[in-house]
Design a protein around this motif. Sequence first.
Motif, PDB file in Angstrom:
ATOM      1  N   TYR A   1       0.813  -1.206   0.000  1.00  0.00           N
ATOM      2  CA  TYR A   1       0.000   0.000   0.000  1.00  0.00           C
ATOM      3  C   TYR A   1       0.858   1.273   0.000  1.00  0.00           C
ATOM      4  O   TYR A   1       0.360   2.357   0.273  1.00  0.00           O
ATOM      5  CB  TYR A   1      -0.938   0.008   1.206  1.00  0.00           C
ATOM      6  N   SER A   2       2.119   1.131  -0.332  1.00  0.00           N
ATOM      7  CA  SER A   2       2.982   2.297  -0.460  1.00  0.00           C
ATOM      8  C   SER A   2       2.674   3.026  -1.760  1.00  0.00           C
ATOM      9  O   SER A   2       2.066   2.472  -2.685  1.00  0.00           O
ATOM     10  CB  SER A   2       4.451   1.873  -0.450  1.00  0.00           C
ATOM     11  N   GLY A   3       3.096   4.273  -1.846  1.00  0.00           N
ATOM     12  CA  GLY A   3       2.895   5.021  -3.068  1.00  0.00           C
ATOM     13  C   GLY A   3       3.580   4.367  -4.252  1.00  0.00           C
ATOM     14  O   GLY A   3       2.990   4.223  -5.331  1.00  0.00           O
ATOM     15  N   ALA A   4       4.847   3.964  -4.062  1.00  0.00           N
ATOM     16  CA  ALA A   4       5.566   3.298  -5.148  1.00  0.00           C
ATOM     17  C   ALA A   4       4.895   1.986  -5.521  1.00  0.00           C
ATOM     18  O   ALA A   4       4.853   1.611  -6.700  1.00  0.00           O
ATOM     19  CB  ALA A   4       7.017   3.070  -4.741  1.00  0.00           C
ATOM     20  N   GLY A   5       4.374   1.286  -4.525  1.00  0.00           N
ATOM     21  CA  GLY A   5       3.743  -0.007  -4.776  1.00  0.00           C
ATOM     22  C   GLY A   5       2.461   0.107  -5.582  1.00  0.00           C
ATOM     23  O   GLY A   5       2.218  -0.677  -6.502  1.00  0.00           O
ATOM     24  N   VAL A   6       1.636   1.115  -5.258  1.00  0.00           N
ATOM     25  CA  VAL A   6       0.379   1.227  -5.994  1.00  0.00           C
ATOM     26  C   VAL A   6       0.624   1.738  -7.408  1.00  0.00           C
ATOM     27  O   VAL A   6      -0.090   1.374  -8.349  1.00  0.00           O
ATOM     28  CB  VAL A   6      -0.656   2.102  -5.258  1.00  0.00           C
ATOM     29  N   ARG A   7       1.640   2.568  -7.589  1.00  0.00           N
ATOM     30  CA  ARG A   7       1.965   3.016  -8.943  1.00  0.00           C
ATOM     31  C   ARG A   7       2.460   1.829  -9.777  1.00  0.00           C
ATOM     32  O   ARG A   7       2.050   1.667 -10.936  1.00  0.00           O
ATOM     33  CB  ARG A   7       3.023   4.120  -8.922  1.00  0.00           C
ATOM     34  N   ARG A   8       3.310   1.004  -9.206  1.00  0.00           N
ATOM     35  CA  ARG A   8       3.785  -0.177  -9.931  1.00  0.00           C
ATOM     36  C   ARG A   8       2.622  -1.121 -10.233  1.00  0.00           C
ATOM     37  O   ARG A   8       2.527  -1.671 -11.347  1.00  0.00           O
ATOM     38  CB  ARG A   8       4.861  -0.905  -9.113  1.00  0.00           C
ATOM     39  N   ALA A   9       1.729  -1.306  -9.268  1.00  0.00           N
ATOM     40  CA  ALA A   9       0.577  -2.185  -9.475  1.00  0.00           C
ATOM     41  C   ALA A   9      -0.289  -1.675 -10.614  1.00  0.00           C
ATOM     42  O   ALA A   9      -0.758  -2.450 -11.457  1.00  0.00           O
ATOM     43  CB  ALA A   9      -0.243  -2.306  -8.193  1.00  0.00           C
ATOM     44  N   LEU A  10      -0.528  -0.357 -10.659  1.00  0.00           N
ATOM     45  CA  LEU A  10      -1.360   0.197 -11.723  1.00  0.00           C
ATOM     46  C   LEU A  10      -0.682   0.046 -13.081  1.00  0.00           C
ATOM     47  O   LEU A  10      -1.320  -0.323 -14.069  1.00  0.00           O
ATOM     48  CB  LEU A  10      -1.670   1.664 -11.448  1.00  0.00           C
ATOM     49  N   GLU A  11       0.605   0.323 -13.139  1.00  0.00           N
ATOM     50  CA  GLU A  11       1.321   0.184 -14.409  1.00  0.00           C
ATOM     51  C   GLU A  11       1.280  -1.256 -14.899  1.00  0.00           C
ATOM     52  O   GLU A  11       1.115  -1.508 -16.103  1.00  0.00           O
ATOM     53  CB  GLU A  11       2.761   0.666 -14.240  1.00  0.00           C
ATOM     54  N   ASP A  12       1.415  -2.213 -13.988  1.00  0.00           N
ATOM     55  CA  ASP A  12       1.325  -3.628 -14.372  1.00  0.00           C
ATOM     56  C   ASP A  12      -0.082  -3.963 -14.871  1.00  0.00           C
ATOM     57  O   ASP A  12      -0.255  -4.721 -15.831  1.00  0.00           O
ATOM     58  CB  ASP A  12       1.685  -4.525 -13.188  1.00  0.00           C
ATOM     59  N   SER A  13      -1.101  -3.401 -14.208  1.00  0.00           N
ATOM     60  CA  SER A  13      -2.479  -3.636 -14.647  1.00  0.00           C
ATOM     61  C   SER A  13      -2.699  -3.097 -16.054  1.00  0.00           C
ATOM     62  O   SER A  13      -3.364  -3.734 -16.882  1.00  0.00           O
ATOM     63  CB  SER A  13      -3.464  -2.975 -13.678  1.00  0.00           C
ATOM     64  N   LEU A  14      -2.156  -1.922 -16.331  1.00  0.00           N
ATOM     65  CA  LEU A  14      -2.306  -1.345 -17.665  1.00  0.00           C
ATOM     66  C   LEU A  14      -1.673  -2.251 -18.726  1.00  0.00           C
ATOM     67  O   LEU A  14      -2.196  -2.368 -19.842  1.00  0.00           O
ATOM     68  CB  LEU A  14      -1.678   0.054 -17.706  1.00  0.00           C
ATOM     69  N   GLN A  15      -0.574  -2.905 -18.373  1.00  0.00           N
ATOM     70  CA  GLN A  15       0.041  -3.860 -19.302  1.00  0.00           C
ATOM     71  C   GLN A  15      -0.899  -5.032 -19.564  1.00  0.00           C
ATOM     72  O   GLN A  15      -1.102  -5.432 -20.716  1.00  0.00           O
ATOM     73  CB  GLN A  15       1.359  -4.366 -18.727  1.00  0.00           C
ATOM     74  N   ARG A  16      -1.488  -5.611 -18.493  1.00  0.00           N
ATOM     75  CA  ARG A  16      -2.387  -6.757 -18.678  1.00  0.00           C
ATOM     76  C   ARG A  16      -3.638  -6.352 -19.450  1.00  0.00           C
ATOM     77  O   ARG A  16      -4.174  -7.133 -20.236  1.00  0.00           O
ATOM     78  CB  ARG A  16      -2.769  -7.351 -17.315  1.00  0.00           C
ATOM     79  N   LEU A  17      -4.099  -5.139 -19.218  1.00  0.00           N
ATOM     80  CA  LEU A  17      -5.311  -4.660 -19.881  1.00  0.00           C
ATOM     81  C   LEU A  17      -5.034  -4.102 -21.277  1.00  0.00           C
ATOM     82  O   LEU A  17      -5.959  -3.899 -22.061  1.00  0.00           O
ATOM     83  CB  LEU A  17      -5.964  -3.562 -19.033  1.00  0.00           C
ATOM     84  N   ALA A  18      -3.762  -3.830 -21.571  1.00  0.00           N
ATOM     85  CA  ALA A  18      -3.366  -3.201 -22.840  1.00  0.00           C
ATOM     86  C   ALA A  18      -4.033  -1.843 -23.003  1.00  0.00           C
ATOM     87  O   ALA A  18      -4.549  -1.504 -24.062  1.00  0.00           O
ATOM     88  CB  ALA A  18      -3.673  -4.106 -24.026  1.00  0.00           C
TER      89      ALA A  18
END
Length: 332
Positions: A106-123
């Motif tokens: 739930y860190s700032g860096a963690g949620v940004r990385r999680a979102l960027e990874d989601s954008l990759q899976r979602l294209a």
Amino acid sequence: MNQRYRPITRLGLGGTGLGDMYHTTTDEDAKATVDAAWEAGIRYFDTAPHYGAGLSEHRFGQALRRRARADYTLSTKVGRRLVPHLPGEITAPFVGALPFKRVLDYSGAGVRRALEDSLQRLALGHVDIAYVHDLSPDALGDTFEHHFAIAAGPSGAFQEMVKMREEGLIKGWGLGVNTIEPCLRALQLSDPDIFLLAGRYTLMETTPLASLFPLCASRGAHVVLGGPFNSGFLAGGAHYDYMPASPAQIEHRERLRQVAARHGVDLPAAALQFGMAHPVVAATIPGASSASHLKRNATLMEIEIPVAFWEALVAEGLVPQEAPLPGRKPVV
């Protein structure tokens, strides 16, 4: 209300079924479910990395890729990063997974990385709404206060979500949880736009009426209702909030069924329509793992229910007097 994100259709498609919750779904069935949703006029889709360790996001990405991005609203969640893991972490209530395991962050860096990874899976280049997922005592137990302090801190998830909204990676943000207390705290500490609240405002429970809904109204925030059937319970299932239903819950459902039978009402239809009468509720998103389930939900949303049925629920103490109901003005 100040709404930064694209308008949401009143009926959405929740992504747990596309993540193999309770039973396996094929890629073909997942695509057919999304196509059926589209044909039914649904333009709001919700998913999360947690659902099948990325499986739900991957399937939504595949199914929506040929749709114009401006034509639909999509939300996903942060708070869990996925890291490579063979053969894939399968955790209840999901029975399938991509080759990843979940790591809470739930860190700032963690949620940004999680979102960027989601954008990759979602294209996709952005999502309309991102929810901080399961930042709640029921999900985190004794570690809740620790994780909430990280999320609400100066380098935490809340601050980073505001930044990503300013950057355009997301259009709105909030929490995706099963309890109201974290939502109240988030409204007091930051600037969330919308909450995905599962199972708390249904024909079985109306706890948000007392504090959360009034605060949302005063702050211009919306609520999306997840789990309108309480994990399928109000549609005839055996689970309530992902656990076997208690005798008291079964008794409450039986009383609802008796009123519904007297008025010739389909109880699942009433369950789906109930929450939409409240002015802060933007949408409801029952899960569906097949096209047939989706089409049934769309039909249930449109069934006309007599006002006398809702009045009977109030008279028998099954819903509170102050609850806004379809066809009935709230008591002030």
